[in-house]
Enzyme design. Structure first.
Site, PDB file in Angstrom:
ATOM      1  N   ASP A 242       0.784  -1.245   0.000  1.00 24.31           N
ATOM      2  CA  ASP A 242       0.000   0.000   0.000  1.00 24.31           C
ATOM      3  C   ASP A 242       0.815   1.295   0.000  1.00 24.31           C
ATOM      4  OD1 ASP A 242      -1.906  -1.958   0.237  1.00 24.31           O
ATOM      5  OD2 ASP A 242      -2.768  -1.234   2.100  1.00 24.31           O
TER       6      ASP A 242
ATOM      7  N   ASP B 234      -4.859  -0.560  -1.796  1.00 24.95           N
ATOM      8  CA  ASP B 234      -6.268  -0.403  -1.486  1.00 24.95           C
ATOM      9  C   ASP B 234      -6.925   0.099  -2.764  1.00 24.95           C
ATOM     10  OD1 ASP B 234      -6.211  -1.159   1.171  1.00 24.95           O
ATOM     11  OD2 ASP B 234      -6.827   0.786   1.961  1.00 24.95           O
TER      12      ASP B 234
ATOM     13  N   HIS C  82     -10.654   0.947  -3.281  1.00 21.93           N
ATOM     14  CA  HIS C  82     -12.027   0.981  -2.769  1.00 21.93           C
ATOM     15  C   HIS C  82     -13.025   1.524  -3.790  1.00 21.93           C
ATOM     16  CE1 HIS C  82     -10.671  -0.237   1.137  1.00 21.93           C
ATOM     17  NE2 HIS C  82      -9.923   0.840   1.310  1.00 21.93           N
TER      18      HIS C  82
ATOM     19  N   HIS D 200     -16.414   0.448   5.876  1.00 21.44           N
ATOM     20  CA  HIS D 200     -15.012   0.871   6.020  1.00 21.44           C
ATOM     21  C   HIS D 200     -14.880   2.399   5.992  1.00 21.44           C
ATOM     22  CE1 HIS D 200     -10.737   0.051   5.987  1.00 21.44           C
ATOM     23  NE2 HIS D 200     -10.562   0.733   4.865  1.00 21.44           N
TER      24      HIS D 200
ATOM     25  N   HIS E  73     -10.721   7.103   1.229  1.00 22.14           N
ATOM     26  CA  HIS E  73      -9.334   7.013   0.780  1.00 22.14           C
ATOM     27  C   HIS E  73      -9.197   5.949  -0.300  1.00 22.14           C
ATOM     28  CE1 HIS E  73      -9.725   3.906   3.893  1.00 22.14           C
ATOM     29  NE2 HIS E  73      -8.788   3.244   3.230  1.00 22.14           N
TER      30      HIS E  73
ATOM     31  N   LYS F  41      -7.051  -4.687  -3.319  1.00 19.42           N
ATOM     32  CA  LYS F  41      -7.833  -5.191  -2.181  1.00 19.42           C
ATOM     33  C   LYS F  41      -8.833  -4.133  -1.723  1.00 19.42           C
ATOM     34  CE  LYS F  41      -4.130  -4.044   1.120  1.00 19.42           C
ATOM     35  NZ  LYS F  41      -4.797  -3.074   1.983  1.00 19.42           N
TER      36      LYS F  41
ATOM     37  N   CYS G 136      -1.901  -2.403   7.695  1.00 17.44           N
ATOM     38  CA  CYS G 136      -1.841  -3.323   6.549  1.00 17.44           C
ATOM     39  C   CYS G 136      -0.546  -4.126   6.483  1.00 17.44           C
ATOM     40  CB  CYS G 136      -2.102  -2.563   5.264  1.00 17.44           C
ATOM     41  SG  CYS G 136      -3.783  -1.865   5.240  1.00 17.44           S
TER      42      CYS G 136
END
Length: 194
Positions: free
Chosen positions: A9, A51, A53, A62, A78, A103, A145
């Protein structure tokens, strides 16, 4: 028997100036690229997570939408897919990355093991296909993470080493606690060679 590097990340939203930027994130990005370039034969495969999203929902709770984020289970928006915040930090040389993992697509996700590769494989499947037994873990954030990814790698039967000079965390105390937890679980916490 192969060795992998997990780059966790190292994204714009997790470095200084980002939605959840951590101090030292940009320096870690630079140091990771330098580490891989200095040791071109150390890793059989370099795997990087991001990440990624959804932008049109709260990603399974989340994202804090109805109240202030608690910074434990709920977070500010984010790393929304397709935005600059979700991209790798500019100091990460993406040409050094062999496998990209996304992810958190609609759900909370901390560990790289919760993601999928660009070609749809699970991380354990990719590791098994490459016969990876040893993993070095670097990236952001040590206490979230990086911690989750290292612990999952241990649970997945791999030998794990976290390179403490190539990680950046949200807070010093929780980062040290995460590194201690990884060591207690059987991982190694070391400083990378120059």
């Amino acid at each position: 028997m192969a060795r992998a590097l997990f780059i966790i990340d190292v994204q714009n939203d997790f470095t200084e100036g980002g939605a959840l930027g951590v101090d030292g994130g940009a320096a870690v990005a630079t140091a990771i690229t330098e580490h891989v370039r200095r040791h071109p034969d150390l890793y059989d495969v370099v795997i990087a997570s991001r990440d990624w999203h959804d932008g049109d929902n709260d990603n399974g709770g989340h994202f804090a939408t109805d109240a202030e984020p608690d910074f434990t289970l709920t977070w500010p928006v984010h790393c929304v897919a397709g935005t600059d915040g979700a991209e790798y930090h500019e100091s990460i040389d993406t040409g050094l990355i062999d496998i990209h993992v996304r992810k958190g697509q609609g759900v909370p996700a901390y560990s790289i093991f919760e993601g999928t590769t660009d070609d749809g494989r699970s991380v354990p499947q990719a590791l098994d296909e490459l016969q990876v037994t040893e993993i070095d873990v670097v990236g952001i954030a040590t206490d979230y993470c990086v911690r989750a990814s290292a612990l999952d790698a241990l649970q997945n039967g791999r030998t794990v080493r976290v390179l403490r000079n190539l990680v950046a965390g949200v807070a010093a105390e929780s980062s040290e606690a995460a590194l201690s937890e990884i060591a207690t679980a059987g991982g190694h916490v070391e400083v990378s060679g120059s």
